[in-house]
Motif scaffolding. Structure first.
Motif, PDB file in Angstrom:
ATOM      1  N   GLN A   1       0.800  -1.212   0.000  1.00  0.00           N
ATOM      2  CA  GLN A   1       0.000   0.000   0.000  1.00  0.00           C
ATOM      3  C   GLN A   1       0.837   1.270   0.000  1.00  0.00           C
ATOM      4  N   VAL A   2       0.268   2.298  -0.635  1.00  0.00           N
ATOM      5  CA  VAL A   2       0.776   3.668  -0.529  1.00  0.00           C
ATOM      6  C   VAL A   2      -0.422   4.553  -0.169  1.00  0.00           C
ATOM      7  N   ALA A   3      -1.270   4.017   0.693  1.00  0.00           N
ATOM      8  CA  ALA A   3      -2.559   4.641   0.968  1.00  0.00           C
ATOM      9  C   ALA A   3      -2.423   5.998   1.636  1.00  0.00           C
ATOM     10  N   GLN A   4      -1.439   6.177   2.516  1.00  0.00           N
ATOM     11  CA  GLN A   4      -1.299   7.464   3.192  1.00  0.00           C
ATOM     12  C   GLN A   4      -0.965   8.562   2.190  1.00  0.00           C
TER      13      GLN A   4
ATOM     14  N   GLY B   1     -20.287  15.654 -11.812  1.00  0.00           N
ATOM     15  CA  GLY B   1     -19.348  15.714 -12.921  1.00  0.00           C
ATOM     16  C   GLY B   1     -18.321  14.602 -12.827  1.00  0.00           C
ATOM     17  N   PRO B   2     -17.416  14.501 -13.805  1.00  0.00           N
ATOM     18  CA  PRO B   2     -16.399  13.442 -13.785  1.00  0.00           C
ATOM     19  C   PRO B   2     -15.410  13.650 -12.645  1.00  0.00           C
ATOM     20  N   LEU B   3     -15.091  12.562 -11.932  1.00  0.00           N
ATOM     21  CA  LEU B   3     -14.158  12.630 -10.815  1.00  0.00           C
ATOM     22  C   LEU B   3     -13.143  11.500 -10.939  1.00  0.00           C
ATOM     23  N   PHE B   4     -11.871  11.821 -10.761  1.00  0.00           N
ATOM     24  CA  PHE B   4     -10.818  10.807 -10.842  1.00  0.00           C
ATOM     25  C   PHE B   4     -10.618  10.142  -9.487  1.00  0.00           C
ATOM     26  N   ILE B   5     -10.289   8.860  -9.542  1.00  0.00           N
ATOM     27  CA  ILE B   5     -10.001   8.068  -8.353  1.00  0.00           C
ATOM     28  C   ILE B   5      -8.646   7.396  -8.522  1.00  0.00           C
ATOM     29  N   ASP B   6      -8.196   6.690  -7.496  1.00  0.00           N
ATOM     30  CA  ASP B   6      -7.006   5.839  -7.532  1.00  0.00           C
ATOM     31  C   ASP B   6      -5.756   6.649  -7.862  1.00  0.00           C
ATOM     32  N   LEU B   7      -5.335   7.466  -6.909  1.00  0.00           N
ATOM     33  CA  LEU B   7      -4.186   8.355  -7.103  1.00  0.00           C
ATOM     34  C   LEU B   7      -2.863   7.721  -6.685  1.00  0.00           C
ATOM     35  N   GLU B   8      -2.871   6.444  -6.368  1.00  0.00           N
ATOM     36  CA  GLU B   8      -1.657   5.807  -5.862  1.00  0.00           C
ATOM     37  C   GLU B   8      -0.577   5.675  -6.936  1.00  0.00           C
TER      38      GLU B   8
ATOM     39  N   GLY C   1      12.800  15.315 -24.220  1.00  0.00           N
ATOM     40  CA  GLY C   1      12.765  16.452 -23.308  1.00  0.00           C
ATOM     41  C   GLY C   1      11.351  16.984 -23.171  1.00  0.00           C
ATOM     42  N   GLY C   2      11.222  18.283 -22.971  1.00  0.00           N
ATOM     43  CA  GLY C   2       9.903  18.884 -22.853  1.00  0.00           C
ATOM     44  C   GLY C   2       9.464  19.042 -21.413  1.00  0.00           C
ATOM     45  N   ALA C   3       8.333  19.713 -21.251  1.00  0.00           N
ATOM     46  CA  ALA C   3       7.823  20.020 -19.916  1.00  0.00           C
ATOM     47  C   ALA C   3       7.310  18.774 -19.210  1.00  0.00           C
ATOM     48  N   GLU C   4       7.538  18.710 -17.901  1.00  0.00           N
ATOM     49  CA  GLU C   4       7.037  17.620 -17.081  1.00  0.00           C
ATOM     50  C   GLU C   4       6.346  18.189 -15.844  1.00  0.00           C
ATOM     51  N   GLN C   5       5.457  17.398 -15.273  1.00  0.00           N
ATOM     52  CA  GLN C   5       4.719  17.839 -14.094  1.00  0.00           C
ATOM     53  C   GLN C   5       4.210  16.623 -13.335  1.00  0.00           C
ATOM     54  N   LEU C   6       3.511  16.874 -12.232  1.00  0.00           N
ATOM     55  CA  LEU C   6       2.856  15.807 -11.493  1.00  0.00           C
ATOM     56  C   LEU C   6       1.698  15.267 -12.320  1.00  0.00           C
ATOM     57  N   LEU C   7       1.575  13.937 -12.371  1.00  0.00           N
ATOM     58  CA  LEU C   7       0.554  13.271 -13.177  1.00  0.00           C
ATOM     59  C   LEU C   7      -0.277  12.323 -12.309  1.00  0.00           C
ATOM     60  N   HIS C   8      -1.446  11.959 -12.818  1.00  0.00           N
ATOM     61  CA  HIS C   8      -2.247  10.913 -12.178  1.00  0.00           C
ATOM     62  C   HIS C   8      -1.525   9.576 -12.261  1.00  0.00           C
ATOM     63  N   GLY C   9      -1.002   9.256 -13.426  1.00  0.00           N
ATOM     64  CA  GLY C   9      -0.266   8.007 -13.631  1.00  0.00           C
ATOM     65  C   GLY C   9      -1.053   6.967 -14.389  1.00  0.00           C
ATOM     66  N   GLU C  10      -2.362   6.867 -14.129  1.00  0.00           N
ATOM     67  CA  GLU C  10      -3.218   5.909 -14.836  1.00  0.00           C
ATOM     68  C   GLU C  10      -4.645   6.464 -14.947  1.00  0.00           C
ATOM     69  N   PRO C  11      -4.838   7.589 -15.642  1.00  0.00           N
ATOM     70  CA  PRO C  11      -6.191   8.153 -15.726  1.00  0.00           C
ATOM     71  C   PRO C  11      -7.041   7.520 -16.819  1.00  0.00           C
ATOM     72  N   HIS C  12      -7.077   6.182 -16.828  1.00  0.00           N
ATOM     73  CA  HIS C  12      -7.877   5.464 -17.821  1.00  0.00           C
ATOM     74  C   HIS C  12      -9.353   5.503 -17.423  1.00  0.00           C
ATOM     75  N   PRO C  13     -10.264   5.093 -18.309  1.00  0.00           N
ATOM     76  CA  PRO C  13     -11.699   5.193 -18.003  1.00  0.00           C
ATOM     77  C   PRO C  13     -12.110   4.480 -16.719  1.00  0.00           C
ATOM     78  N   GLY C  14     -11.400   3.425 -16.343  1.00  0.00           N
ATOM     79  CA  GLY C  14     -11.735   2.732 -15.103  1.00  0.00           C
ATOM     80  C   GLY C  14     -11.456   3.547 -13.861  1.00  0.00           C
ATOM     81  N   ASN C  15     -10.648   4.595 -13.992  1.00  0.00           N
ATOM     82  CA  ASN C  15     -10.335   5.456 -12.849  1.00  0.00           C
ATOM     83  C   ASN C  15     -11.028   6.814 -12.943  1.00  0.00           C
ATOM     84  N   LEU C  16     -12.091   6.876 -13.730  1.00  0.00           N
ATOM     85  CA  LEU C  16     -12.890   8.095 -13.840  1.00  0.00           C
ATOM     86  C   LEU C  16     -14.349   7.757 -13.572  1.00  0.00           C
TER      87      LEU C  16
END
Length: 283
Positions: A55-58, A197-204, A176-191
């Motif tokens: 887990q990385v729940a915290q 409105g649409p809400l994202f889940i599973d930020l681990e 190269g190019g710009a980088e930032q913090l990402l969700h990591g897996e924002p596929h339809p199963g995590n929306l």
């Protein structure tokens, strides 16, 4: 999770909620893979249960709170209890708001793209330590290289998959190019399509990288509506993500439903994609 673990995980969720004075007469399984997602009734709470060792729940809880405070489109924690990780019987349990699905259930491409753009905007405002997306690529590479962890992967497929991961990681890194913090897996199963409105889940799976890495998890008609996309980079990221999820399906400990069939199917798809788009990427 296998059936014995599912029963134990459900028991951990129910007993955790009960200890917090949330009434639970029933627990409905909404999703089962490496993590179990339950709807607890009648208190109407969403419980997510994972083996404590994995887990990385915290981190996920803290990130969800900060994003929600900034107005980002993420699912909220259960407001009736303290926002924390609960450990019980070898599992970690986190409690979230349950959202009734909106009608229609499917989020439109335009709304999906808008929600992801707003999520990225919120993430850019946060100073959060997170792994680089290439760390996740390395994990997939180590999995493919280990016959102990992927014993059913044929030698030719192992070489092909390992070479593909290595080459695409290099090609994308060199852009190269710009980088930032990402969700990591924002596929339809995590929306979630909700009345709010649409809400994202599973930020681990949060990581750092180009937004195209996140967009590679979304359908084509979503990325077409996202502004400022580097479409050449996006194509490379889509192939990389396909290679990564293919590698995970060959892990002997993978509990994704029908994972082995998908692993074979995605290997064939990966070969066809490389032959069609970038035949040089396999050299």
């Amino acid at each position: 999770m296998n059936e014995p673990d599912v029963a134990r995980a459900m028991g951990a969720a129910v007993s955790t909620a009960a200890a917090l004075d949330l009434r639970v007469d029933d627990a409905v399984v909404l999703h089962n893979s490496n993590k179990l997602t339950l709807r607890l009734l009648p208190c109407d709470v969403l419980a997510r249960v994972a083996p404590a060792a994995e887990q990385v729940a915290q981190f996920e809880i803290e990130l969800a709170q900060r994003l929600a405070d900034s107005g980002s489109p993420v699912a909220a924690l259960e407001p009736r209890v303290e926002p924390r990780v609960h450990e019980r019987d070898g599992f970690v349990v986190t409690l979230w708001t349950y959202y009734e699905p909106a009608t229609p259930r499917e989020v439109s491409p335009a709304d999906y793209a808008d929600a992801l753009e707003r999520l990225h905007a919120g993430m850019r405002r946060l100073d959060v330590a997170a792994p680089h997306f290439t760390d996740r690529v390395e994990e997939a590479q180590r999995l493919v290289a280990s016959r102990d962890h992927t014993p059913a992967l044929a030698d030719a497929d192992r070489e092909f998959l390992g070479t593909t991961l290595r080459n695409l990681r290099r090609v994308i890194g060199e852009r190269g190019g710009a980088e930032q913090l990402l969700h990591g897996e924002p596929h339809p199963g995590n929306l979630l399509g909700t009345k709010n409105g649409p809400l994202f889940i599973d930020l681990e799976t949060c990581c750092r990288g180009p937004v195209e890495f996140d967009l590679a998890h979304a359908p084509d008609d979503v990325s077409e509506r996202y502004p400022g996309v580097d479409h050449d980079l996006l194509r490379e990221c889509r192939i990389l993500v396909l290679a990564m999820i293919t590698a995970w399906r060959w892990d002997r400990g993978d509990q994704f439903p029908d994972g082995r069939r998908l692993g074979t199917e995605w290997l064939n798809q990966l070969r066809a994609t490389l032959d069609r788009r970038r035949p040089d990427a396999r050299r």
